[in-house]
Design a protein around this motif. Structure first.
Motif, PDB file in Angstrom:
ATOM      1  N   THR A 261      -8.969  -3.677   9.367  1.00 48.53           N
ATOM      2  CA  THR A 261      -9.199  -5.044   9.846  1.00 48.53           C
ATOM      3  C   THR A 261      -9.970  -5.842   8.798  1.00 48.53           C
ATOM      4  O   THR A 261     -10.550  -5.281   7.867  1.00 48.53           O
ATOM      5  N   GLN A 285      -7.500 -10.864  13.218  1.00 50.01           N
ATOM      6  CA  GLN A 285      -6.722  -9.635  13.066  1.00 50.01           C
ATOM      7  C   GLN A 285      -5.275  -9.838  13.510  1.00 50.01           C
ATOM      8  O   GLN A 285      -4.338  -9.341  12.876  1.00 50.01           O
ATOM      9  N   ALA A 286      -5.080 -10.570  14.615  1.00 51.30           N
ATOM     10  CA  ALA A 286      -3.720 -10.829  15.090  1.00 51.30           C
ATOM     11  C   ALA A 286      -2.962 -11.725  14.113  1.00 51.30           C
ATOM     12  O   ALA A 286      -1.783 -11.492  13.818  1.00 51.30           O
ATOM     13  N   PHE A 289      -2.044  -9.680  11.028  1.00 53.45           N
ATOM     14  CA  PHE A 289      -0.888  -8.835  11.300  1.00 53.45           C
ATOM     15  C   PHE A 289       0.405  -9.649  11.240  1.00 53.45           C
ATOM     16  O   PHE A 289       1.403  -9.241  10.624  1.00 53.45           O
ATOM     17  N   ARG A 293       3.632  -9.458   8.457  1.00 49.74           N
ATOM     18  CA  ARG A 293       5.030  -9.257   8.837  1.00 49.74           C
ATOM     19  C   ARG A 293       5.918 -10.392   8.348  1.00 49.74           C
ATOM     20  O   ARG A 293       7.045 -10.172   7.905  1.00 49.74           O
ATOM     21  N   ARG A 315      -0.456  -1.147   5.155  1.00 49.13           N
ATOM     22  CA  ARG A 315      -1.544  -1.810   5.874  1.00 49.13           C
ATOM     23  C   ARG A 315      -1.142  -2.098   7.315  1.00 49.13           C
ATOM     24  O   ARG A 315      -1.971  -2.001   8.235  1.00 49.13           O
ATOM     25  N   LEU A 316       0.111  -2.487   7.529  1.00 51.50           N
ATOM     26  CA  LEU A 316       0.580  -2.752   8.884  1.00 51.50           C
ATOM     27  C   LEU A 316       0.482  -1.514   9.767  1.00 51.50           C
ATOM     28  O   LEU A 316       0.087  -1.600  10.930  1.00 51.50           O
ATOM     29  N   LEU A 319      -3.274  -1.010  10.438  1.00 54.56           N
ATOM     30  CA  LEU A 319      -3.813  -2.072  11.279  1.00 54.56           C
ATOM     31  C   LEU A 319      -3.319  -1.951  12.714  1.00 54.56           C
ATOM     32  O   LEU A 319      -4.090  -2.111  13.672  1.00 54.56           O
ATOM     33  N   SER A 320      -2.037  -1.669  12.881  1.00 53.07           N
ATOM     34  CA  SER A 320      -1.481  -1.508  14.221  1.00 53.07           C
ATOM     35  C   SER A 320      -2.154  -0.358  14.961  1.00 53.07           C
ATOM     36  O   SER A 320      -2.522  -0.482  16.133  1.00 53.07           O
ATOM     37  N   ALA A 396      -0.931 -11.720  19.404  1.00 47.48           N
ATOM     38  CA  ALA A 396      -0.615 -10.294  19.439  1.00 47.48           C
ATOM     39  C   ALA A 396       0.746 -10.053  20.089  1.00 47.48           C
ATOM     40  O   ALA A 396       1.519  -9.192  19.646  1.00 47.48           O
ATOM     41  N   SER A 399       3.576 -11.535  17.604  1.00 49.36           N
ATOM     42  CA  SER A 399       3.744 -10.755  16.376  1.00 49.36           C
ATOM     43  C   SER A 399       4.192  -9.332  16.644  1.00 49.36           C
ATOM     44  O   SER A 399       4.492  -8.590  15.708  1.00 49.36           O
ATOM     45  N   LEU A 401       2.222  -7.091  17.661  1.00 49.79           N
ATOM     46  CA  LEU A 401       1.072  -6.198  17.551  1.00 49.79           C
ATOM     47  C   LEU A 401       0.876  -5.491  18.883  1.00 49.79           C
ATOM     48  O   LEU A 401       0.547  -4.302  18.934  1.00 49.79           O
TER      49      LEU A 401
END
Length: 575
Positions: A261, A285-286, A289, A293, A315-316, A319-320, A396, A399, A401
């Motif tokens: 994050t 953070q959202a 993300f 993408r 990183r995705l 992070l996810s 979130a 995206s 997430l």
């Protein structure tokens, strides 16, 4: 840091650069024409879209940029300056009024529209409400894209890109090269016959905090433009590719972080005043993300693009996993935290952040429904902010997430806690409010953020996010358009219709105020500006998306279907 200036004579000849404070951006005719040339025709592949491919695939084999456009949703501008409709009824009077107000807010540079002003309220001092804010402009941009008017969006993208490329300093400290401006202003000098763009990178903000989210919204908007028009030539320009790489380099640089994050200062994301959002706020953070993408879709697959795409994919994944493991809260997870042991030391520790169960606020036990869940506001060592933040949870969903079960759980929470989160004017920017001793400690006794007002539990028909100048909170469109998009994606359009009906009953009559106060949002905010552009544009976007759900593709990303779920289905998501 001094403002960045871009000087151009009104007759089109470039002015010799002179130093105003510290920094000057100069642009001449040939430079502008090179940046804003018309898109070349492209062929749209009808293959599986780039964003539908798994992140695992993306890190190894990357598809051409134009694959993303197979589901673009071009529109045709109607004679009424409203979106093309498949229905035979007249538009709602509020809808017509909103379009007229939005067009009055247009800002021109060298006779070309480059954005929309934050607000047109002549009853109050302008302060920085007469500027074009990057995040504020996003709902306006979406409205124009949905109405088949992409040129203003293209102009805006190129202008802010030019401002990004110049040196930025606060006192003696040089900011990162990829930092995007919070806002810019067109200065007209009738005596010298030229126009100047002045950019603000945070040097006028409360606390002098540089905006973290501007770059993310710029990438998201570039993808929306590409998706809407079906034209990838803008994103493929070397200038745009370089701009994206600079933004991503800031976020993906290695340091002392042990989490994927992004660490943020208080006041650098959705709130520009002390509200206890320092650390790892959900909004950033959202958006991070989603921007990652979108960048995977937009980056060209040359050597630099492929190397960066591999870093993004890694990183995705991290992070996810982190967000779904530690930020997600439902009834089961809340009970687990309630029973946490502390002072664990091992790789098998359950309470990895050493959160004290006694720090759980009393309100969260009553707020959490048996079916429902949400991403909490912040997680860092020994700290969990359990407040609900609307922006982060909606992004979130959009995206992906949030997985499908979590997205449904967020919608369940909104429906079951409608009075608390929506009330009589959608929507609460955060919940609950800070009061008493907690308000004094967290806000520093901020008289503007008293309980159920402004950032502190106020109702925002618009969405607040980012850093602005004195006495102004930068907003990015309306929470209503984000909620509408999330509702459409999760198959709950009736929630959006209910919220829009509430907004229609007040917004135009109240002259499109900035925010509402009170536990139910009954009262126009005590310091709210009137004719707020993001309130107007957000309402328009929500209405147009409900009328034509295909517009959702501009700001929604499909789930990575080949990525294995990181969390088991919880009780909050079961039927």
């Amino acid at each position: 840091m001094s403002p960045v200036i871009m000087d151009v004579y009104s007759n089109g000849s470039a002015k010799n650069p002179e130093r105003v404070s510290h920094n000057i951006v100069q642009i001449d005719d040939s430079d502008f024409l090179r940046l804003s040339d018309r898109p070349r025709p492209i062929s749209i592949e009808r293959n599986r879209s780039f964003e539908e491919k798994s992140i695992n695939e993306l890190s190894s084999t990357l598809s051409p940029l134009h694959f993303v456009d197979h589901a673009f949703s071009p529109t045709v501008r109607s004679s009424l300056n409203t979106p093309r409709s498949n229905h035979c009824f007249a538009p709602h009077p509020v809808f017509t009024d909103a379009w007229q107000a939005l067009r009055r807010s247009l800002v021109y540079f060298r006779r070309q529209p480059v954005g929309t002003v934050a607000a047109i309220d002549h009853s109050s001092d302008e302060l920085n409400y007469d500027q074009v804010f990057l995040r504020d402009f996003v709902p306006s941009a979406l409205a124009f894209l949905m109405n088949g008017e992409p040129e203003i969006v293209k102009n805006f993208i190129l202008k802010t890109l030019r401002l990004q490329s110049w040196e930025k300093k606060v006192d003696q400290f040089k900011l990162g090269e990829g930092v995007m401006p919070a806002s810019f202003k067109v200065f007209h000098d009738p005596v010298r016959n030229y126009e100047t763009l002045i950019a603000d990178f945070g040097e006028s903000a409360i606390g002098r905090v540089t905006p973290v989210d501007s770059g993310f919204w710029w990438i998201i908007l570039l993808r929306a433009y590409t998706k809407s028009t079906g034209d990838s030539s803008l994103a493929e320009k070397p200038e745009c590719q370089r701009g994206m790489r600079l933004i991503l380099s800031l976020c993906l640089s290695e340091g002392f972080d042990t989490f994927p994050t992004l660490l943020c200062a208080d006041g650098c994301c959705m709130i520009d005043r002390r509200m206890g959002v320092y650390g790892y706020p959900i909004e950033i953070q959202a958006l991070f993300f989603m921007a990652l993408r979108c960048a995977l879709v937009l980056l060209k697959q040359d050597d630099e693009g492929k190397e960066l795409a591999e870093r993004i994919a890694k990183r995705l994944h991290a992070l996810s996993y982190h967000m779904q493991s530690y930020f997600w809260l439902d009834m089961k997870r809340l009970n687990d935290i309630y029973r946490y042991k502390t002072e664990e030391y091992s790789h098998t520790a359950v309470n990895k952040f050493n959160v004290m169960p006694d720090s759980l606020p009393d309100w969260v036990f009553d707020f959490m429904p048996s079916r429902g869940g949400y991403f909490i506001g912040n997680v860092s060592p020994a700290k969990m902010d359990f407040r609900w933040f609307c922006l982060g949870n909606c992004v979130a969903i959009l995206s992906s997430l949030a997985n499908p079960e979590q997205s449904s759980a967020i919608m369940d929470l909104i429906e079951s806690r409608w009075e608390e989160l929506v009330g009589e004017m959608p929507l609460k920017i955060c919940y609950p409010t800070l009061e008493g001793h907690e308000w004094r400690i967290v806000t520093g006794c901020d008289p503007k953020n008293t309980r159920w007002s402004y950032h502190n539990g106020g109702s925002w028909p618009e969405l607040k996010i980012g850093v602005d100048g004195p006495n102004h909170v930068n907003t990015l469109g309306v929470l209503i358009w984000l909620l509408t998009a999330a509702c459409i994606k999760t198959g709950r359009p009736q929630i959006a219709r209910r919220a829009i009906e509430l907004a229609e009953s007040r917004l135009s009559k109240d002259n499109w105020p900035e925010y509402y106060d009170g536990k139910l949002g009954r009262y126009i905010g005590k310091q709210a500006r009137k004719f707020q552009t993001w309130s107007i544009a957000g309402y328009l976007v929500a209405k147009m998306m409900l009328e034509d759900p295909s517009h959702l593709g501009m700001i929604s990303l499909e789930e990575d279907k080949q990525r294995k779920p990181l969390l088991k289905r919880s009780l909050s998501c079961s039927h």
